[in-house]
Design an enzyme around this catalytic site. Structure first.
Site, PDB file in Angstrom:
ATOM      1  N   GLU A 139       9.348  -3.864  -6.113  1.00  9.81           N
ATOM      2  CA  GLU A 139      10.676  -4.296  -5.682  1.00  9.81           C
ATOM      3  C   GLU A 139      10.846  -5.759  -5.962  1.00  9.81           C
ATOM      4  OE1 GLU A 139      10.752  -6.318  -0.524  1.00  9.81           O
ATOM      5  OE2 GLU A 139       8.792  -6.128  -1.631  1.00  9.81           O
ATOM      6  N   CYS A 158       9.882  -4.643   1.532  1.00 10.27           N
ATOM      7  CA  CYS A 158      10.901  -5.752   2.960  1.00 10.27           C
ATOM      8  C   CYS A 158      12.477  -5.681   2.687  1.00 10.27           C
ATOM      9  CB  CYS A 158      10.129  -7.406   2.951  1.00 10.27           C
ATOM     10  SG  CYS A 158       8.717  -7.396   3.820  1.00 10.27           S
ATOM     11  N   ASN A 172       9.731   0.367   6.474  1.00  8.91           N
ATOM     12  CA  ASN A 172       8.474  -0.009   4.977  1.00  8.91           C
ATOM     13  C   ASN A 172       6.607  -0.928   6.330  1.00  8.91           C
ATOM     14  OD1 ASN A 172       7.449  -1.428   2.878  1.00  8.91           O
ATOM     15  ND2 ASN A 172       8.295  -3.418   4.540  1.00  8.91           N
ATOM     16  N   GLU A 173       7.561  -1.836   6.529  1.00 11.27           N
ATOM     17  CA  GLU A 173       6.249  -2.348   7.354  1.00 11.27           C
ATOM     18  C   GLU A 173       6.223  -2.644   9.389  1.00 11.27           C
ATOM     19  OE1 GLU A 173       3.791  -5.404   4.565  1.00 11.27           O
ATOM     20  OE2 GLU A 173       5.284  -5.960   5.330  1.00 11.27           O
TER      21      GLU A 173
END
Length: 657
Positions: A47, A243, A374-375
């Site tokens: 990331e 993120c 993603n999350e």
């Protein structure tokens, strides 16, 4: 009578000591494989956090090279010497759909001095003596202009340690280049661009790269950082996050189509870690996308890893804005996923396959895995996921999809997602855990009772936290790495369920980080792997192809006597690999008994990762303080006798024939 009692007591004490010191017997059932280990078992999570891309693995040395930061001249300063006249004006093309609208217009007269611009780089520029650096710039000159460029590398004392000249030639935009060689090493150098002569000149994309990038590619990657990744022999590379896939809001989400094509045409955005943490503000953190999806695919190919791109599913970060795209407007996001697969795998006759070929890679990248979101969590995610799944599976049925189980490994949010994802019979569930070291020790059994016929697991982000999650005081100490090593025996033992795993985050700049802990640390010239890095590397390099039972009294070894262990066969080398973690502060003797019809080699190799101090960390000054030591072991028949050092991780390889 007293003498008799003393003798009996002495015998009891001696017997007790002998019993306490007797070796722990571990049995490996080498003829009874229980699971196939996926080639993707141990991988890398990337990331753009902690200056991981711009200022990190992306080797560009100039910050704000195209003047697109919110403050257009951030990173740049005007410099005048003598009575030279000069001025710099930021101009904006204001063209509809322009991806790189700003450039600078310079007016200068250097008859009585010098006028120029200085770029500070990313916390300075790392320059090495004897190395060549490639300077490039897009220029446009006016009829009467006689300006030429004098380029200098300057150290912290103001001394010139490299120089070159370049003469703009065209009245239309043109890229021009020149190389210069450094005469000294400097971790905090700056770039000076002096304007010699009289006239006006437009400039854009002012760039400086080391010649010695990974594989010497233009627009390339920092070689030492890629080498650390290649040395791990990772099974996959997950990118671009994390993120930043989501963005703080949808307008700053990661959009892969804006990161491919000509570098000068890629549209920069603010990095969501720019203002995320009050304890580590980073106002100069942006994403130029010089490192874009094409470069990520190339990197995965270079290091032998399966590419695993993660795409936005129409949801921004739920911890920040929690913006979502209405369901009636989700189609463009789904189309982005379909187009990405075409970009990676399509023939050169397709729109996106042709772009890949035009960029230099006619051969498909053979994408097999794709992450949706993603999350993300909650009903909004579960509402969108089936639409992505249906569209992708109908057109590309062999693509395996990675699906989010949220931010935590347990609790209401996890339970809700886990239940629903399993009912949907998804391919892969992505579980994340940033927890204390004790959590990792206590959860070495986590996957022992997971459904063998259900979705597979991707341990997509994990790292033991020495203080607390998101604490700036977290350290990459040996206590955390040792706990991860113990937990990973449980991942390996359950390789029929766990198909992928990766530590996170990957990179951190020593002066530009936002999050700790991190796997690899670097500054402008140096880099090193943490103890956690060496744990990950030992697992990945000694991955094996099949799991075989390793038991103590017919039970998996997951905490008994503070020991954790797993074992695999490597069909490629005809070897047995045993991994044992001793989390006790005392040494322990073990006898590993190999049950096999095959002959066992008389000697083997042993790698030991240890430290007597659980707080030990690696550093720039001592980068291998906690790193593996290799030695040989001698077997007695089909038995390996080991004295396990306190707080140690041991890996043994022996031949079977």
């Amino acid at each position: 009578m007293k003498k008799c009692l003393f003798s009996v007591w002495a015998l009891i004490v001696t017997g007790t000591q002998l019993f306490a010191q007797s070796p722990t017997v571990l049995t490996v059932k080498a003829d009874k494989p229980t699971a196939t280990i996926q080639p993707t078992m141990w991988g890398i999570f990337f990331e753009d956090i902690n200056l991981g891309a711009d200022g990190g693995i992306y080797a560009e040395l100039v910050k704000n090279r195209s003047f697109e930061f919110n403050a257009p001249m951030m990173g740049w300063k005007e410099q005048k010497e003598g009575e030279a006249f000069g001025s710099t004006l930021v101009e904006n093309r204001l063209e509809k759909g322009a991806t790189n609208p700003r450039y600078i217009h310079v007016t200068a007269n250097s008859d009585k001095g010098k006028y120029g611009l200085i770029n500070e780089g990313f916390r300075g520029m790392g320059i090495k003596q004897g190395e060549t650096y490639d300077f490039s710039v897009w220029t446009r000159k006016t009829d009467a202009s006689s300006l030429t460029l004098h380029i200098e590398l300057i150290n912290t004392k103001g001394e010139v340690i490299g120089k070159a000249d370049l003469t703009p030639t065209d009245k239309d935009w043109k890229k021009q280049s020149v190389s210069l060689t450094a005469t000294a090493t400097e971790p905090k150098a700056k770039l000076a661009v002096w304007f010699v002569g009289t006239g006006n000149l437009d400039l854009d994309m002012i760039s400086l790269f080391p010649k010695n990038t990974w594989k010497q590619r233009p627009n390339g990657l920092r070689a030492d950082l890629v080498q650390l990744l290649a040395d791990m022999k990772p099974g996959f590379l997950r990118f671009p996050g994390g993120c930043i896939v989501e963005g703080r809001e949808l307008s700053t989400r990661y959009q892969w189509k804006k990161t491919v094509g000509e570098v000068q045409s890629r549209e920069m955005v603010i990095n969501r870690w720019n203002t995320e943490f009050k304890h580590r503000p980073t106002p100069d953190y942006f994403q130029t996308f010089g490192l874009g999806f094409y470069e990520y695919f190339l990197l995965a190919e270079d290091i032998g890893a399966e590419p695993l791109p993660i795409l936005n599913c129409g949801m921004a970060c739920q911890f920040n804005s929690a913006e979502v795209v209405p369901m009636s407007e989700i189609d463009p996001f789904i189309q982005d996923a379909l187009d990405l697969i075409e970009f990676a795998n399509g023939s050169t006759d397709t729109k996106w396959g042709k772009l890949r070929a035009d960029m230099g890679h006619p051969k498909p990248f053979n994408l097999k895995l794709l992450g949706v979101g993603n999350e993300q969590w909650g009903p909004q995610y579960l509402e969108r996921l089936p639409l992505f799944t249906k569209a992708i599976k109908e057109k590309y049925p062999t693509i395996k999809l990675v699906n989010s189980s949220g931010t935590d490994p347990n609790g209401e949010r996890f339970d809700y997602l886990n239940k629903n994802l399993r009912s949907m019979n998804v391919d892969i569930i992505d579980e994340h855990y940033y927890r204390a070291p004790d959590w990792f020790l206590q959860n070495a059994h986590r996957y022992d009772n997971y459904d063998r016929n259900g979705p597979k697991i991707f341990a997509g982000e994990y790292a033991a936290q020495s203080v607390a999650t998101v604490s700036p005081d977290n350290k990459n100490n040996w206590k955390c790495a040792l706990a991860e090593a113990a937990f990973m025996t449980g991942l390996e033992r359950n390789a029929d369920v766990v198909h992928m795993a990766s530590y996170a985050p990957l990179f951190a700049h020593a002066e530009g980080w936002q999050w700790t802990p991190d796997l690899i640390w670097f500054d402008n010239l140096r880099s090193y792997g943490t103890p956690n890095y060496y744990v990950q590397k030992l697992y990945s390099v000694h991955k094996g192809t099949q799991v075989v039972p390793l038991v103590q009294k017919n039970e998996a070894v997951a905490g008994q006597n503070d020991l954790y262990a797993s074992s695999v066969l490597d069909k490629n080398t005809q070897e047995l690999v045993v991994k044992i973690v001793n989390t006790s502060d005392k040494s322990q003797t073990t006898n590993v008994v190999i049950e096999s019809a095959k002959k066992v080699g008389k000697t083997g190799k042993l790698w030991i990762l240890k430290s007597e101090n659980l707080e030990s960390v690696n550093s720039f000054e001592d980068p291998t303080l906690v790193s593996p030591a290799e030695q040989s072991v001698t077997l007695k028949g089909k038995q390996i006798s080991l004295t396990l050092a306190p707080n140690s991780f041991s890996v043994v390889r022996v031949k079977l024939s």
